[in-house]
Design an enzyme around this catalytic site. Structure first.
Site, PDB file in Angstrom:
ATOM      1  N   SER A  32      12.272   2.975  -8.113  1.00 48.83           N
ATOM      2  CA  SER A  32      12.064   1.744  -8.868  1.00 48.83           C
ATOM      3  C   SER A  32      10.716   1.091  -8.528  1.00 48.83           C
ATOM      4  O   SER A  32      10.339   1.006  -7.363  1.00 48.83           O
ATOM      5  CB  SER A  32      13.196   0.781  -8.521  1.00 48.83           C
ATOM      6  N   GLU A 172      15.974  -4.252   0.867  1.00 50.27           N
ATOM      7  CA  GLU A 172      14.712  -5.008   0.850  1.00 50.27           C
ATOM      8  C   GLU A 172      14.872  -6.526   1.021  1.00 50.27           C
ATOM      9  O   GLU A 172      13.947  -7.281   0.769  1.00 50.27           O
ATOM     10  CB  GLU A 172      13.925  -4.710  -0.445  1.00 50.27           C
ATOM     11  N   TYR A 174      16.983  -8.566  -0.614  1.00 47.34           N
ATOM     12  CA  TYR A 174      17.434  -9.314  -1.784  1.00 47.34           C
ATOM     13  C   TYR A 174      18.909  -9.719  -1.611  1.00 47.34           C
ATOM     14  O   TYR A 174      19.536  -9.392  -0.597  1.00 47.34           O
ATOM     15  CB  TYR A 174      17.252  -8.481  -3.056  1.00 47.34           C
ATOM     16  N   ARG A 222      21.638   1.346  -3.548  1.00 45.52           N
ATOM     17  CA  ARG A 222      20.464   1.434  -2.670  1.00 45.52           C
ATOM     18  C   ARG A 222      20.731   0.586  -1.440  1.00 45.52           C
ATOM     19  O   ARG A 222      20.762  -0.651  -1.487  1.00 45.52           O
ATOM     20  CB  ARG A 222      19.213   0.959  -3.399  1.00 45.52           C
ATOM     21  N   HIS A 260      11.403  -7.434   2.652  1.00 50.00           N
ATOM     22  CA  HIS A 260      10.047  -7.861   2.277  1.00 50.00           C
ATOM     23  C   HIS A 260       9.429  -8.782   3.322  1.00 50.00           C
ATOM     24  O   HIS A 260       8.212  -8.838   3.454  1.00 50.00           O
ATOM     25  CB  HIS A 260      10.051  -8.542   0.907  1.00 50.00           C
ATOM     26  N   GLN A 347      -3.958  -0.510  -3.540  1.00 47.75           N
ATOM     27  CA  GLN A 347      -4.965  -1.367  -4.171  1.00 47.75           C
ATOM     28  C   GLN A 347      -4.726  -1.639  -5.649  1.00 47.75           C
ATOM     29  O   GLN A 347      -4.864  -2.763  -6.094  1.00 47.75           O
ATOM     30  CB  GLN A 347      -6.353  -0.740  -3.993  1.00 47.75           C
ATOM     31  N   TRP A 592      -2.655  -7.951   5.876  1.00 45.26           N
ATOM     32  CA  TRP A 592      -1.876  -8.512   6.987  1.00 45.26           C
ATOM     33  C   TRP A 592      -1.650  -7.456   8.083  1.00 45.26           C
ATOM     34  O   TRP A 592      -1.575  -7.781   9.269  1.00 45.26           O
ATOM     35  CB  TRP A 592      -0.533  -9.083   6.502  1.00 45.26           C
TER      36      TRP A 592
HETATM   37 FE1  SF4 Z   1      -0.878   5.243  -4.565  1.00 44.86          FE
HETATM   38 FE2  SF4 Z   1      -3.088   3.740  -4.266  1.00 44.86          FE
HETATM   39 FE3  SF4 Z   1      -2.361   4.730  -6.642  1.00 44.86          FE
HETATM   40 FE4  SF4 Z   1      -0.957   2.765  -5.539  1.00 44.86          FE
HETATM   41  S1  SF4 Z   1      -3.076   2.638  -6.198  1.00 44.86           S
HETATM   42  S2  SF4 Z   1      -0.154   4.573  -6.545  1.00 44.86           S
HETATM   43  S3  SF4 Z   1      -1.024   3.353  -3.410  1.00 44.86           S
HETATM   44  S4  SF4 Z   1      -2.996   5.881  -4.856  1.00 44.86           S
END
Ligand code: SF4
Ligand code: NAP
Length: 686
Positions: A32, A172, A174, A222, A260, A347, A592
């Site tokens: 998910s 996680e 929740y 899960r 989380h 990222q 972090w």
């Molecule tokens: Fe994987 Fe980076 Fe693509 Fe996210 S952005 S799916 S962490 S390679």
């Protein structure tokens, strides 16, 4: 050696599995993910194209992002919810798209509990989470009963929409997870107190959904296989809950890792691959239904090994399916070496979601934006020169050659990769090797003519051999105007990370951006005088670093404070001129981790600095106008970069068709994500 079929190399991964009355075509599940696509205009169409492509890529089972069973369960106002027949009719578009490619799809039901970013925030008790400004209100017994009914209604609506089943999100941190542990549940009625009572909600949910939806509907639970928070469950309690949900009628036990709010990282690049398989293995030995291993499983080799050793029956991969929609198909066809592997950078996926944008992928900008990219060949084949073989240049060359252009890739140094070759020296970032491997394979397949140690001039590029030039010549490090910058103590980051120079025990770092932090992390994991070495896959060291109790005898699976101080091989001070908090610009989901790692090792940061000079004592600075000397053996310069765009300007002046991408276009936001995307987009436009 690869064969025509992957079956002999990945026999476990490719074997079908009967689940209830359904057969999964292999053991790979797409876990998910909240992509936020559904919150975009025309979102359902984009979502169905996105998911259909993964089904076409032969993933056995897709689990959707979480759908709330009622408004209190929404993660944020406007988030995904399934409470009405009209919504079920709309979702048919998704299930039909997946079924058209013989995939299976389950809808995840997610009640956010005290993580809900809304005023009406509910929990078992009124204990606020440190990551939510909204405090929960303790649910009444009637509200709990109503919530169970809402889950059942949601599951029946999912069935109506054509889903093959549901996943009940119990991990996680929740709502359901909150009910199961004392940390968040201090009730004294039948929903709190003993483990029996705390487990009542998940057990009731599974039993009632099973009874209402029938035997031919997959019910996945899960479970939080390790909470990683103080006051979380012990391994014994987790096993006991797993057995109860099995008896209640669950078909599959999926595993979630960490809440989380946990102060232990669970999915980013500093976590070794397969670090959490032990948590799934523990459950596999305790229940009869199939168990799914998850988190930091990104290659078919690792997935096969986890199944072969009996640690789990299925593997869940979420981000790896953003990186490569055809992961499973490539495995089956014996093309596993061509998989675009997720590098766990977060990222373009998590960090974008956390800043309220839709997910995509650094190594695959097409992810979640399938409708924007053309998969076909170019109308006319052209002769294209790409100058620079860093992330952007490689992506441009790979995509241009795929479209049928004749591509020549020039690289000034003796190897491809550019800044990626520096990144891979940083602890955990050896994952960037996968990116190099993937793009190398694609440029080879595309017949790209690679010329190393080559810096073509404007005259050579404009002599008629090329129709268009893509300038991806990257950056060079900024040399700050500090007196004594040529002192022997001064080392530039690229010389350090490439192993050309070493650093001493006392180090001062000029610049606290992404690279300053990476350099600090690099220095903290190597001894003074030592050069770069491969690292990042040491699971016991990772467990020690974050005080993880892999035996799960202790509550939450923690042996102590994950942020407890650690010994440092060096004394490091990191500086910046801005007065803001150092590290503010780091990725939301990874910053972090870096900040914690540095803080544990007592790295000092000073903001609001004016640089005076470097001399034999170290670095002289002013802070609020007051002079200070930071004594140091080494002064490492991480003061950003300057674009190498001279060639582009020359080409334009000479009237040659030229395009500039990546760091050469904009150095201040040097970033592999932008470079790759610009590379692919320019190749689409050629
Ligand atoms: Fe994987 Fe980076 Fe693509 Fe996210 S952005 S799916 S962490 S390679
Ligand atoms: P950056 O993030 O822009 O940081 C540059 C640093 O140098 C800043 O701390 C800046 O702070 C300082 N600086 C700028 N000009 C200076 C000057 N003339 N004299 C002294 N100091 C100066 O650049 P980076 O650290 O080189 O990183 C480059 C890019 O790589 C980032 O934008 C990021 O996208 C990416 N990256 C990210 C990560 C990550 O998130 N983990 C890791 C590595 C790289 P002051 O101006 O306040 O002094």
């Amino acid at each position: 050696m690869q064969t025509n079929s992957g079956t002999s190399l990945y026999p476990h991964l490719l074997s079908p599995l009967k689940v209830g009355r359904t057969t999964l075509r292999n053991r790979m599940i797409m876990g998910s993910m909240h992509t936020r696509l559904d919150m975009e205009e025309n979102g359902l169409h984009k979502m169905s194209v996105f998911l259909a492509e993964r089904a076409k890529g032969e993933i056995a089972l897709i689990i959707t992002g979480g759908y709330a069973p009622n408004t209190a369960g929404l993660i944020e106002p406007g988030g995904p919810i399934l409470t009405e027949h009209a919504q079920a009719r709309e979702l048919q578009r998704i299930t039909e798209a997946v079924h058209r490619h013989d995939g299976k799809i389950c809808l995840q039901i997610l009640h956010s509990g005290r993580y809900a970013r809304q005023e009406e925030c509910l929990g078992p008790s009124d204990i606020r989470s440190r990551i939510n400004r909204f405090a929960p209100r303790a649910m009444t017994s009637a509200e709990i009963e109503q919530t169970i009914s809402d889950y059942v209604r949601c599951a029946l609506l999912a069935k109506e929409a054509g889903f093959d089943g549901v996943e009940i999100m119990g991990s996680e941190g929740y709502l359901i997870n909150e009910f199961t542990v004392l940390r968040t549940n201090d009730r004294s009625d039948e929903w709190g107190g003993s483990a029996e009572n705390r487990h009542r909600l998940p057990v009731e949910l599974v039993a009632r959904i099973r009874a209402a939806a029938g035997e031919d509907f997959i019910v996945i639970y899960r479970i939080s296989a390790i909470d990683l928070v103080e006051g979380g469950a012990t391994g014994e309690e987790i096993v006991s809950l797993a057995r109860k949900v099995e008896v209640a009628g669950a078909d599959i036990l999926n595993t979630g890792i960490g809440w989380h709010e946990a102060r232990v990282p669970t999915i980013a690049y500093p976590i070794p691959r397969g670090a959490w398989r032990f948590a799934a293995a523990r459950l596999k030995g305790a229940v009869g239904i199939p168990v799914v291993a998850s988190n930091r499983i990104n290659t078919p080799e690792l997935a096969e090994e986890i199944l072969a050793t009996g640690d789990s029956d299925l593997v869940s991969m979420a981000r790896p399916l953003l990186a490569d929609s055809h992961f499973a198909k490539k495995v089956r066809e014996g093309n596993a070496g061509k998989i675009n592997v997720c590098i766990a950078c977060n990222q373009a996926c998590l960090d974008r979601i956390f800043s309220d944008r839709s997910a995509s992928c650094l190594v695959n900008p097409r992810a979640c934006r399938e409708t924007e990219f053309d998969e076909g060949p170019a109308a006319k084949s052209r002769k294209v020169a790409v100058v620079g073989a860093g992330a952007g240049g490689l992506a441009a060359a790979a995509e241009a050659s795929r479209r049928g252009h004749k591509v020549t890739l020039f690289e000034a140094s003796d190897r491809i990769g550019g800044q990626l070759n520096l990144a891979r020296a940083v602890p955990g970032k050896a994952e960037f090797d996968e990116m190099l491997r993937y793009f190398s394979g694609r440029i080879e397949d595309g017949g790209v003519d690679v010329r190393l140690n080559a810096s073509p001039t404007t005259g050579e590029l404009g002599n008629g051999d090329f129709d268009a030039v893509v300038v991806a010549s990257g950056v060079h490090p900024r040399i700050p105007a500090i007196a004594g910058i040529d002192h022997p103590k001064v080392v530039f980051y690229h010389d350090l990370l490439s192993g050309r120079r070493r650093a001493g025990r006392k180090v001062v770092i000029v610049g606290a951006g992404g690279i300053g932090f990476d350099v600090a992390e690099y220095l903290l994991h190597s001894q003074p005088g030592e050069g770069p070495k491969a690292r990042g896959q040491d699971i016991p060291a990772f467990q020690r670093e974050w005080n993880i109790d892999a035996s799960l005898t202790l509550a939450g699976g923690l042996t102590g404070d994950p942020l407890a101080p650690r010994e440092s091989p060096r004394e490091i001070t990191m500086l910046q001129r801005k007065t803001s908090r150092p590290g503010l610009g780091l990725g939301v989901s990874t910053g972090w981790i870096l900040r914690s790692s540095l803080a544990k090792r007592d790295v000092k940061t000073v903001a609001g600095v004016t640089y005076e000079r470097v001399d034999d004592r170290g670095l002289h600075i002013l802070v609020d106008g007051v002079p200070r000397v930071i004594e140091a053996d080494t002064v490492v310069i991480c003061a950003g970069q300057i674009s190498n765009r001279g060639l582009f300007d020359e080409l334009l002046a000479a009237g040659i068709e030229a395009h500039v991408i990546g760091g050469a276009k904009e150095a201040s936001e040097l970033d592999a994500m932008r470079a790759v995307e610009e590379g692919v987009r320019i190749a689409q436009a050629l």
